[in-house]
Design a protein around this motif. Structure first.
Motif, PDB file in Angstrom:
ATOM      1  N   GLU A  10       0.828  -1.224   0.006  1.00 35.38           N
ATOM      2  CA  GLU A  10      -0.001   0.052   0.026  1.00 35.38           C
ATOM      3  C   GLU A  10       0.817   1.260   0.119  1.00 35.38           C
ATOM      4  O   GLU A  10       1.641   1.339   0.917  1.00 35.38           O
ATOM      5  N   GLY A  11       0.579   2.170  -0.952  1.00 39.39           N
ATOM      6  CA  GLY A  11       0.962   3.651  -0.943  1.00 39.39           C
ATOM      7  C   GLY A  11       2.528   3.648  -1.187  1.00 39.39           C
ATOM      8  O   GLY A  11       3.398   2.662  -1.579  1.00 39.39           O
ATOM      9  N   ALA A  12       2.993   4.658  -0.963  1.00 37.70           N
ATOM     10  CA  ALA A  12       4.550   5.125  -1.444  1.00 37.70           C
ATOM     11  C   ALA A  12       5.538   4.553  -0.221  1.00 37.70           C
ATOM     12  O   ALA A  12       5.088   4.466   0.871  1.00 37.70           O
ATOM     13  N   SER A  13       6.839   4.450  -0.479  1.00 38.69           N
ATOM     14  CA  SER A  13       7.683   3.991   0.687  1.00 38.69           C
ATOM     15  C   SER A  13       7.856   5.655   1.190  1.00 38.69           C
ATOM     16  O   SER A  13       7.768   6.397   0.688  1.00 38.69           O
ATOM     17  N   VAL A  14       8.676   5.164   2.419  1.00 42.03           N
ATOM     18  CA  VAL A  14       8.827   6.399   3.128  1.00 42.03           C
ATOM     19  C   VAL A  14      10.443   6.310   3.694  1.00 42.03           C
ATOM     20  O   VAL A  14      11.001   5.218   4.002  1.00 42.03           O
ATOM     21  N   PRO A  15      10.954   7.220   3.828  1.00 40.20           N
ATOM     22  CA  PRO A  15      12.365   7.228   4.353  1.00 40.20           C
ATOM     23  C   PRO A  15      12.442   7.024   5.869  1.00 40.20           C
ATOM     24  O   PRO A  15      11.576   7.413   6.525  1.00 40.20           O
ATOM     25  N   VAL A  16      13.437   5.999   6.154  1.00 35.69           N
ATOM     26  CA  VAL A  16      13.341   5.733   7.846  1.00 35.69           C
ATOM     27  C   VAL A  16      14.624   6.198   8.273  1.00 35.69           C
ATOM     28  O   VAL A  16      15.882   5.658   7.794  1.00 35.69           O
ATOM     29  N   ARG A  17      14.831   6.987   9.164  1.00 34.91           N
ATOM     30  CA  ARG A  17      16.034   7.793   9.783  1.00 34.91           C
ATOM     31  C   ARG A  17      16.101   7.165  11.198  1.00 34.91           C
ATOM     32  O   ARG A  17      15.355   7.008  11.890  1.00 34.91           O
ATOM     33  N   PHE A  18      17.355   6.975  11.290  1.00 34.62           N
ATOM     34  CA  PHE A  18      17.850   6.698  12.587  1.00 34.62           C
ATOM     35  C   PHE A  18      18.717   7.651  13.583  1.00 34.62           C
ATOM     36  O   PHE A  18      19.483   8.210  12.419  1.00 34.62           O
ATOM     37  N   LEU A  19      18.765   8.049  14.685  1.00 35.94           N
ATOM     38  CA  LEU A  19      19.641   8.914  15.363  1.00 35.94           C
ATOM     39  C   LEU A  19      21.244   8.578  14.595  1.00 35.94           C
ATOM     40  O   LEU A  19      21.419   7.390  14.780  1.00 35.94           O
ATOM     41  N   LYS A  55      30.026  15.956  15.208  1.00 35.52           N
ATOM     42  CA  LYS A  55      30.574  16.801  14.151  1.00 35.52           C
ATOM     43  C   LYS A  55      29.622  17.879  13.474  1.00 35.52           C
ATOM     44  O   LYS A  55      28.314  17.812  13.354  1.00 35.52           O
ATOM     45  N   PRO A  56      30.453  18.714  13.005  1.00 37.35           N
ATOM     46  CA  PRO A  56      29.573  20.258  12.339  1.00 37.35           C
ATOM     47  C   PRO A  56      29.151  19.765  11.195  1.00 37.35           C
ATOM     48  O   PRO A  56      29.265  19.095  10.205  1.00 37.35           O
ATOM     49  N   GLY A  57      27.609  20.441  11.251  1.00 43.30           N
ATOM     50  CA  GLY A  57      26.828  20.259  10.317  1.00 43.30           C
ATOM     51  C   GLY A  57      26.042  18.817  10.230  1.00 43.30           C
ATOM     52  O   GLY A  57      25.222  18.754   9.331  1.00 43.30           O
ATOM     53  N   ALA A  58      26.230  17.787  11.235  1.00 39.94           N
ATOM     54  CA  ALA A  58      25.678  16.486  11.181  1.00 39.94           C
ATOM     55  C   ALA A  58      24.335  16.638  11.470  1.00 39.94           C
ATOM     56  O   ALA A  58      23.802  17.308  12.429  1.00 39.94           O
ATOM     57  N   PRO A  59      23.520  16.045  10.729  1.00 46.12           N
ATOM     58  CA  PRO A  59      21.841  16.105  11.107  1.00 46.12           C
ATOM     59  C   PRO A  59      21.639  15.146  12.134  1.00 46.12           C
ATOM     60  O   PRO A  59      22.421  14.395  12.732  1.00 46.12           O
ATOM     61  N   VAL A  60      20.382  15.286  12.695  1.00 47.27           N
ATOM     62  CA  VAL A  60      20.214  14.771  14.037  1.00 47.27           C
ATOM     63  C   VAL A  60      20.082  13.042  13.749  1.00 47.27           C
ATOM     64  O   VAL A  60      20.171  12.237  14.274  1.00 47.27           O
ATOM     65  N   ALA A  61      19.516  12.830  12.362  1.00 44.93           N
ATOM     66  CA  ALA A  61      19.383  11.419  12.055  1.00 44.93           C
ATOM     67  C   ALA A  61      19.525  11.401  10.414  1.00 44.93           C
ATOM     68  O   ALA A  61      19.458  12.411   9.801  1.00 44.93           O
ATOM     69  N   ARG A  62      19.698  10.122   9.986  1.00 44.69           N
ATOM     70  CA  ARG A  62      20.189   9.863   8.795  1.00 44.69           C
ATOM     71  C   ARG A  62      19.348   8.922   8.246  1.00 44.69           C
ATOM     72  O   ARG A  62      19.062   7.896   8.935  1.00 44.69           O
ATOM     73  N   VAL A  63      19.137   8.836   6.920  1.00 44.12           N
ATOM     74  CA  VAL A  63      18.329   7.763   6.329  1.00 44.12           C
ATOM     75  C   VAL A  63      18.977   6.464   6.219  1.00 44.12           C
ATOM     76  O   VAL A  63      20.239   6.614   5.642  1.00 44.12           O
ATOM     77  N   GLU A  64      18.384   5.354   6.697  1.00 46.16           N
ATOM     78  CA  GLU A  64      19.159   4.113   6.632  1.00 46.16           C
ATOM     79  C   GLU A  64      18.580   3.388   5.647  1.00 46.16           C
ATOM     80  O   GLU A  64      19.102   2.464   5.103  1.00 46.16           O
ATOM     81  N   PHE A  65      17.051   3.452   5.382  1.00 46.50           N
ATOM     82  CA  PHE A  65      16.496   2.361   4.371  1.00 46.50           C
ATOM     83  C   PHE A  65      15.064   3.238   3.993  1.00 46.50           C
ATOM     84  O   PHE A  65      14.863   4.287   4.716  1.00 46.50           O
ATOM     85  N   ARG A  66      14.370   2.623   3.075  1.00 49.41           N
ATOM     86  CA  ARG A  66      13.180   3.024   2.942  1.00 49.41           C
ATOM     87  C   ARG A  66      12.159   1.996   3.161  1.00 49.41           C
ATOM     88  O   ARG A  66      12.655   0.596   2.998  1.00 49.41           O
TER      89      ARG A  66
END
Length: 247
Positions: free
Chosen positions: A68-77, A85-96
């Protein structure tokens, strides 16, 4: 095989503990140009049928699933965020993740990763649809702190909780991004890759008990690409999931 995290701060759990030992003859699912096409491919649907029919839950002929529906990005801390690290986002995409539904309404999450040669491949099937459900609930930059199975949404410079585990961590009104970083540094700053904790090969070390309210009872790793998911998330344990047999 039952695999459960023994603490809330296991950042360096091995890949096998993370998702359970891979099946000896895991089935490789086909690559496709998009995550949605990989999730709805005939061979993927056939594997899903066997996944839903495991343990005699339903006859395979009656378990024809749909995606069902579109996939979504899954982010982990992100460990880079914890490390400051400078500029590091709080979480990064690991998979969809894509939601699969059986005829009797049971749900599963298809984990899809981009392949080095191009295209996308389903590498994991997990019982339940947490990944998609929280993405829909948060309507924004949703991410997971897997060490405590907490889901959040980042709104501007504020981290807001999406489940009770997150409420316990940051309160019902959330916290600032800076405040959240202070918390995760206290919790995990000495357990990052390359730390003495990691070099010791420790598999525990955090005293907070893991809550039992969000267990996901089955995970089936599929395909040689499953190692990629394991490598991407090897710094963080997935709490409350049991290793699954071959779908």
């Amino acid at each position: 095989m039952n695999t459960r995290a023994t603490g809330a701060g296991l950042l360096v759990t091995t890949a096998l503990v993370l998702l359970g030992a891979l099946p000896a003859a895991a089935e490789e699912l086909p690559s496709a140009p998009t995550p949605e096409q990989a999730a709805s491919a005939p061979r993927t649907l056939d594997t899903l049928s066997r996944f839903f029919a495991r343990d005699g839950a339903s006859a395979r002929t009656a378990a024809a699933p749909r995606v069902e529906g579109a996939s979504v990005p899954v982010r982990f801390l992100s460990p880079d965020f914890v490390a400051g690290k400078p500029g590091a986002p709080v979480a990064r995409v690991e998979f969809r993740a894509s939601r699969a539904v059986s005829p009797d309404g049971r749900k599963a999450s298809l984990w899809t990763v981009r392949q080095p040669g191009g295209g996308w491949q389903v590498v994991n099937i997990a019982t339940g649809d947490d990944e998609i459900r929280y993405a829909e609930l948060g309507h924004g930059f949703v991410f997971r702190e897997p060490q405590i199975d907490a889901w959040y949404v980042l709104k501007g410079a504020k981290v807001l909780p999406l489940d009770e585990d997150a409420v316990r961590a940051v309160g019902r009104n959330g916290t600032s991004l800076a405040g959240y970083r202070e918390r995760v540094v206290r919790a995990y700053g000495d357990k990052l890759p390359g730390s003495s904790y990691a070099r010791k090969g420790a598999a525990g070390g955090y005293d907070a008990p893991a809550p039992a309210s969000h267990e996901r009872p089955a995970v089936a790793a599929v395909g040689v690409g499953a190692g990629l998911v394991l490598a991407l998330t090897a710094w963080a344990t997935v709490r409350g999931r049991r290793a699954g047999r071959r779908a």
